[in-house]
Design a protein around this motif. Structure first.
Motif, short mmCIF file in Angstrom:
data_model
loop_
_atom_site.label_atom_id
_atom_site.label_comp_id
_atom_site.label_asym_id
_atom_site.label_seq_id
_atom_site.Cartn_x
_atom_site.Cartn_y
_atom_site.Cartn_z
N THR A 82 31.09 38.24 25.53
CA THR A 82 31.62 39.37 26.31
C THR A 82 32.25 38.93 27.62
O THR A 82 32.90 39.73 28.28
N LYS A 83 32.09 37.69 28.01
CA LYS A 83 32.61 37.23 29.30
C LYS A 83 34.13 37.06 29.24
O LYS A 83 34.64 36.35 28.39
N VAL A 84 34.80 37.74 30.19
CA VAL A 84 36.26 37.69 30.20
C VAL A 84 36.83 37.16 31.51
O VAL A 84 37.94 36.65 31.54
N ALA A 85 36.08 37.31 32.62
CA ALA A 85 36.61 36.91 33.93
C ALA A 85 35.46 36.43 34.81
O ALA A 85 34.30 36.64 34.50
N ASP A 86 35.81 35.77 35.92
CA ASP A 86 34.76 35.33 36.85
C ASP A 86 33.98 36.52 37.39
O ASP A 86 32.78 36.43 37.58
N LYS A 87 34.66 37.62 37.62
CA LYS A 87 34.02 38.89 37.96
C LYS A 87 34.77 39.98 37.22
O LYS A 87 36.01 40.01 37.24
N ALA A 88 34.03 40.86 36.57
CA ALA A 88 34.64 41.95 35.82
C ALA A 88 33.67 43.13 35.84
O ALA A 88 32.57 43.05 35.28
N TYR A 89 34.08 44.21 36.50
CA TYR A 89 33.22 45.39 36.62
C TYR A 89 33.98 46.66 36.30
O TYR A 89 35.17 46.78 36.60
N ASP A 90 33.26 47.60 35.73
CA ASP A 90 33.75 48.94 35.44
C ASP A 90 33.24 49.86 36.54
O ASP A 90 32.03 50.01 36.72
N TYR A 91 34.16 50.46 37.27
CA TYR A 91 33.83 51.40 38.35
C TYR A 91 34.20 52.80 37.87
O TYR A 91 35.27 53.32 38.20
N ASP A 92 33.34 53.37 37.07
CA ASP A 92 33.56 54.73 36.53
C ASP A 92 34.94 54.89 35.91
O ASP A 92 35.62 55.88 36.11
N GLY A 93 35.35 53.90 35.16
CA GLY A 93 36.61 53.99 34.43
C GLY A 93 37.72 53.09 34.91
O GLY A 93 38.66 52.82 34.19
N LEU A 94 37.64 52.62 36.15
CA LEU A 94 38.59 51.63 36.64
C LEU A 94 37.93 50.26 36.45
O LEU A 94 36.87 50.01 37.01
N TRP A 95 38.54 49.44 35.64
CA TRP A 95 38.00 48.12 35.34
C TRP A 95 38.75 47.10 36.18
O TRP A 95 39.97 46.98 36.10
N LEU A 96 38.01 46.32 36.98
CA LEU A 96 38.62 45.33 37.87
C LEU A 96 38.17 43.94 37.45
O LEU A 96 36.97 43.67 37.38
N PHE A 97 39.15 43.07 37.17
CA PHE A 97 38.90 41.70 36.73
C PHE A 97 39.42 40.73 37.78
O PHE A 97 40.49 40.95 38.36
N TRP A 98 38.69 39.63 37.99
CA TRP A 98 39.12 38.61 38.94
C TRP A 98 38.79 37.23 38.41
O TRP A 98 37.71 36.97 37.86
N TRP A 99 39.74 36.31 38.58
CA TRP A 99 39.56 34.90 38.25
C TRP A 99 39.76 34.11 39.53
O TRP A 99 40.68 34.36 40.29
N ASP A 100 38.91 33.12 39.74
CA ASP A 100 38.96 32.31 40.95
C ASP A 100 39.93 31.16 40.75
O ASP A 100 39.61 30.19 40.06
N PRO A 101 41.12 31.22 41.34
CA PRO A 101 42.10 30.16 41.14
C PRO A 101 41.77 28.87 41.89
O PRO A 101 42.28 27.81 41.57
N GLU A 102 40.90 28.95 42.89
CA GLU A 102 40.52 27.78 43.69
C GLU A 102 39.41 26.97 43.02
O GLU A 102 39.37 25.75 43.15
N ASN A 103 38.50 27.62 42.34
CA ASN A 103 37.36 26.97 41.67
C ASN A 103 37.34 27.41 40.22
O ASN A 103 36.51 28.21 39.81
N LYS A 104 38.28 26.90 39.46
CA LYS A 104 38.47 27.36 38.09
C LYS A 104 37.26 27.08 37.21
O LYS A 104 36.74 25.97 37.17
N THR A 105 36.84 28.12 36.51
CA THR A 105 35.75 28.02 35.54
C THR A 105 36.37 28.02 34.14
O THR A 105 37.59 28.15 33.99
N ASP A 106 35.52 27.94 33.13
CA ASP A 106 36.01 28.03 31.75
C ASP A 106 36.69 29.37 31.49
O ASP A 106 37.56 29.48 30.63
N LEU A 107 36.32 30.39 32.25
CA LEU A 107 36.90 31.72 32.06
C LEU A 107 38.35 31.80 32.56
O LEU A 107 39.06 32.75 32.22
N TYR A 108 38.79 30.82 33.31
CA TYR A 108 40.17 30.81 33.78
C TYR A 108 41.15 30.72 32.61
O TYR A 108 42.28 31.20 32.70
N GLU A 109 40.70 30.16 31.50
CA GLU A 109 41.53 30.12 30.29
C GLU A 109 41.91 31.53 29.85
O GLU A 109 43.00 31.75 29.32
N ASN A 110 41.00 32.50 30.06
CA ASN A 110 41.29 33.88 29.70
C ASN A 110 42.42 34.44 30.57
O ASN A 110 43.25 35.21 30.10
#
Length: 163
Positions: A82-110
């Motif tokens: 289920t992991k798609v981004a370094d941080k990914a949260y649903d705020y009552d229908g608004l979904w906000l995704f973030w990837w850390d470009p400075e400290n790239k994780t495996d999720l940066y591929e997404n």
């Protein structure tokens, strides 16, 4: 200068200082939060969306990375990631995704996959996908079907400065 005139000047100065101090206090609380889609921390972006009225302050966010059901599973339940981004949260229908470009994780591929696929996050060669609505810098947004401020959110999101 008379004592009476001096007292009036001092009183006026005190009143002016008090009013200025009160106004400065009010102004600082109402200052617009400035964000940048490439460099701003995730928490600042959430605060920005709250300020714009797109996320309610008392909202209880849901961690998309830890919650099944956000991805379209094309494997009939065999794909469990289920992991798609370094941080990914649903705020009552608004979904906000973030990837850390400075400290790239495996999720940066997404993020790279999403950039190459016009906003669609593709996992495991298409075993699961997630459609985003807009991408800006290190962030992306998507929405639940019942989120009512979608057009406003996209407009605000796309106007955020990006280095």
């Amino acid at each position: 200068m008379s004592t009476k005139r001096m007292k009036k000047i001092v009183a006026a100065a005190i009143v002016t200082a008090t009013v200025c101090g009160m106004m400065a206090g009010c102004t600082s609380k109402e200052e617009k939060i400035e964000v940048n889609a490439s460099t701003s921390p995730y928490e600042d972006m959430v605060d920005y969306f709250e300020q714009e009225g797109l996320i309610l302050e008392d909202c209880e966010p849901v961690d998309i990375n830890e919650t099944p059901g956000y991805l379209t599973d094309n494997t009939n339940g065999q794909f469990t990631e289920t992991k798609v981004a370094d941080k990914a949260y649903d705020y009552d229908g608004l979904w906000l995704f973030w990837w850390d470009p400075e400290n790239k994780t495996d999720l940066y591929e997404n993020y790279e996959s999403m950039a190459a696929n016009q906003g669609t996050i593709v996992l495991a060669g298409g075993a699961a996908v997630l459609e985003t609505e807009a991408v800006n810098g290190a962030y992306a947004i998507a929405f639940s079907e019942d989120y009512e401020k979608k057009q406003d959110a996209v407009k605000v999101f796309e106007m955020i400065e990006n280095e």
